[in-house]
Design a protein around this motif. Structure first.
Motif, PDB file in Angstrom:
ATOM      1  N   GLY A  11      45.582  45.625  -6.042  1.00  0.00           N
ATOM      2  CA  GLY A  11      44.466  45.853  -6.948  1.00  0.00           C
ATOM      3  C   GLY A  11      44.866  45.920  -8.410  1.00  0.00           C
ATOM      4  N   ASP A  12      46.166  46.019  -8.703  1.00  0.00           N
ATOM      5  CA  ASP A  12      46.627  46.029 -10.093  1.00  0.00           C
ATOM      6  C   ASP A  12      46.818  44.623 -10.640  1.00  0.00           C
ATOM      7  OD1 ASP A  12      46.677  48.729 -10.560  1.00  0.00           O
ATOM      8  OD2 ASP A  12      48.752  48.966  -9.923  1.00  0.00           O
ATOM      9  N   CYS A  13      46.781  43.643  -9.774  1.00  0.00           N
ATOM     10  CA  CYS A  13      47.001  42.267 -10.185  1.00  0.00           C
ATOM     11  C   CYS A  13      45.655  41.563 -10.347  1.00  0.00           C
ATOM     12  CB  CYS A  13      47.846  41.549  -9.133  1.00  0.00           C
ATOM     13  SG  CYS A  13      48.026  39.785  -9.440  1.00  0.00           S
ATOM     14  N   ARG A 109      52.529  35.005  -9.943  1.00  0.00           N
ATOM     15  CA  ARG A 109      51.116  35.377 -10.135  1.00  0.00           C
ATOM     16  C   ARG A 109      50.802  35.853 -11.543  1.00  0.00           C
ATOM     17  NH1 ARG A 109      50.674  40.809  -6.460  1.00  0.00           N
ATOM     18  NH2 ARG A 109      52.613  41.726  -7.186  1.00  0.00           N
ATOM     19  N   GLY A 110      51.793  36.330 -12.265  1.00  0.00           N
ATOM     20  CA  GLY A 110      51.575  36.722 -13.655  1.00  0.00           C
ATOM     21  C   GLY A 110      51.275  35.537 -14.550  1.00  0.00           C
ATOM     22  N   GLY A 115      45.819  36.074 -14.073  1.00  0.00           N
ATOM     23  CA  GLY A 115      46.959  36.978 -14.002  1.00  0.00           C
ATOM     24  C   GLY A 115      47.077  37.795 -15.285  1.00  0.00           C
ATOM     25  N   THR A 116      47.720  38.920 -15.199  1.00  0.00           N
ATOM     26  CA  THR A 116      47.930  39.782 -16.357  1.00  0.00           C
ATOM     27  C   THR A 116      49.417  40.075 -16.468  1.00  0.00           C
ATOM     28  OG1 THR A 116      47.723  41.822 -15.091  1.00  0.00           O
ATOM     29  CG2 THR A 116      45.688  40.905 -16.023  1.00  0.00           C
ATOM     30  N   PRO A 117      49.869  40.599 -17.604  1.00  0.00           N
ATOM     31  CA  PRO A 117      51.281  40.958 -17.718  1.00  0.00           C
ATOM     32  C   PRO A 117      51.720  41.945 -16.633  1.00  0.00           C
ATOM     33  CG  PRO A 117      50.282  40.928 -19.881  1.00  0.00           C
ATOM     34  CD  PRO A 117      49.163  40.746 -18.875  1.00  0.00           C
TER      35      PRO A 117
END
Length: 129
Positions: A11-13, A109-110, A115-117
């Motif tokens: 869930g953080d990705c 995935r980043g 994607g996020t850092p």
């Protein structure tokens, strides 16, 4: 005892979350869907390390399928025309190819759309860790 399977994702990705929301709309699976950060991992028989490493499909009986095989189980569960590619992903050599593609995407995935850092950080350094 659980009566339906559980799909566990990161869930953080943002890429993972976007992918799961897309799958929910398109596949309409019959399962519980939860980020690992909010899941009772002990009751699912899953470690935090494994949940952070790959998407997981946990059957009501407690069998755990991870990565590309978790995706295959999701497709099988969705039924209709999705069961065919799901079944194909469980068979060699497609199973092996799917594993490689899954790892390539998961490891990058980043860099993927959405994607996020935080996605690029090792699991132990992500905000929820």
């Amino acid at each position: 005892m659980r009566t339906e399977p559980v799909l566990v994702y990161d869930g953080d990705c943002a890429f993972c979350t976007s992918s799961v929301h897309f799958a929910e709309r398109l596949l309409r699976p019959r399962c519980e869907i939860t980020p690992w950060q909010f899941a009772d991992l002990d009751s699912l028989g899953v470690t935090r390390q494994r949940a952070a490493y790959e998407v997981l499909w946990v059957t009501p009986a407690g069998a755990v399928h991870g990565g590309a095989q978790g995706v295959a189980r999701l497709l099988l569960n969705a039924g209709r025309g999705w069961a065919v590619p799901g079944a194909l992903l469980t068979l060699p050599p497609l199973r092996w190819l799917a594993h490689g593609v899954y790892r390539l995407v998961a490891n990058n995935r980043g860099r993927m759309p959405g994607g996020t850092p935080a996605c690029a950080l090792p699991a132990h350094r992500r905000p929820a860790a």
